[in-house]
Design a protein around this motif. Sequence first.
Motif, short mmCIF file in Angstrom:
data_model
loop_
_atom_site.label_atom_id
_atom_site.label_comp_id
_atom_site.label_asym_id
_atom_site.label_seq_id
_atom_site.Cartn_x
_atom_site.Cartn_y
_atom_site.Cartn_z
N SER A 2 0.75 -1.20 0.12
CA SER A 2 -0.08 -0.06 0.10
C SER A 2 0.82 1.15 0.00
O SER A 2 1.68 1.64 0.79
N GLU A 3 0.61 2.14 -0.74
CA GLU A 3 1.52 3.39 -1.11
C GLU A 3 0.67 4.47 -0.31
O GLU A 3 1.18 5.53 0.27
N ASP A 33 -5.57 3.71 -3.22
CA ASP A 33 -4.91 2.54 -3.45
C ASP A 33 -4.93 2.04 -4.92
O ASP A 33 -3.96 1.94 -5.60
N VAL A 36 -3.84 4.73 -7.59
CA VAL A 36 -2.59 4.64 -7.61
C VAL A 36 -1.92 3.46 -8.50
O VAL A 36 -1.05 3.64 -9.29
N ASP A 37 -2.46 2.32 -8.07
CA ASP A 37 -2.00 1.16 -8.97
C ASP A 37 -2.38 1.42 -10.28
O ASP A 37 -1.65 1.10 -11.29
N SER A 38 -3.60 1.85 -10.71
CA SER A 38 -4.00 1.95 -12.09
C SER A 38 -3.05 2.89 -12.88
O SER A 38 -2.83 2.83 -13.93
N ILE A 39 -2.90 4.13 -12.06
CA ILE A 39 -2.02 4.93 -12.67
C ILE A 39 -0.51 4.47 -12.67
O ILE A 39 0.01 4.62 -14.28
N ALA A 40 -0.01 3.67 -12.22
CA ALA A 40 1.35 2.98 -12.12
C ALA A 40 1.16 1.86 -13.60
O ALA A 40 2.20 1.84 -14.21
N LYS A 41 0.00 1.37 -13.61
CA LYS A 41 -0.08 0.37 -15.04
C LYS A 41 0.00 1.28 -16.09
O LYS A 41 0.57 0.78 -16.97
N GLN A 43 1.40 4.02 -16.60
CA GLN A 43 2.68 4.69 -16.72
C GLN A 43 3.71 3.61 -17.41
O GLN A 43 4.53 3.93 -18.06
N GLU A 44 3.36 2.21 -17.13
CA GLU A 44 4.37 1.37 -17.55
C GLU A 44 4.09 1.22 -19.00
O GLU A 44 4.95 0.86 -19.74
N THR A 47 5.14 4.75 -22.73
CA THR A 47 6.88 5.07 -23.02
C THR A 47 6.90 6.30 -23.75
O THR A 47 5.84 6.63 -24.72
#
Length: 99
Positions: A2-3, A33, A36-41, A43-44, A47
């Motif tokens: 958890s962030e 949370d 934030v996880d969705s945003i990280a995906k 961002q992956e 590119t």
Amino acid sequence: MSEISEQQVAHLANLARIALTPEEISSLTSELDTIVDSIAKVQEVATPDVPATSHPVPLQNVFRDDVVGQTLTTEQALANAPESADGRFKVSAILGEEQ
């Protein structure tokens, strides 16, 4: 992992002057949370070779020539009006400002 912590959510709620119950804090912590996880995906896959877009389909304004067409005369426009005065529609006063 958890962030977002419940303490952070409680702190932000306090700064925003929002009263939250412990259940609401727990629920919001989980929801934030997930965000934030969705945003990280995203961002992956975002590119440098993927162009940034605001819309998936290119948009273009479509304009037509402004051509004056046939219009109604004042008399025609007022012909079926319940009331008219001085070449204008007459309507009931609003907000209690009866005349």
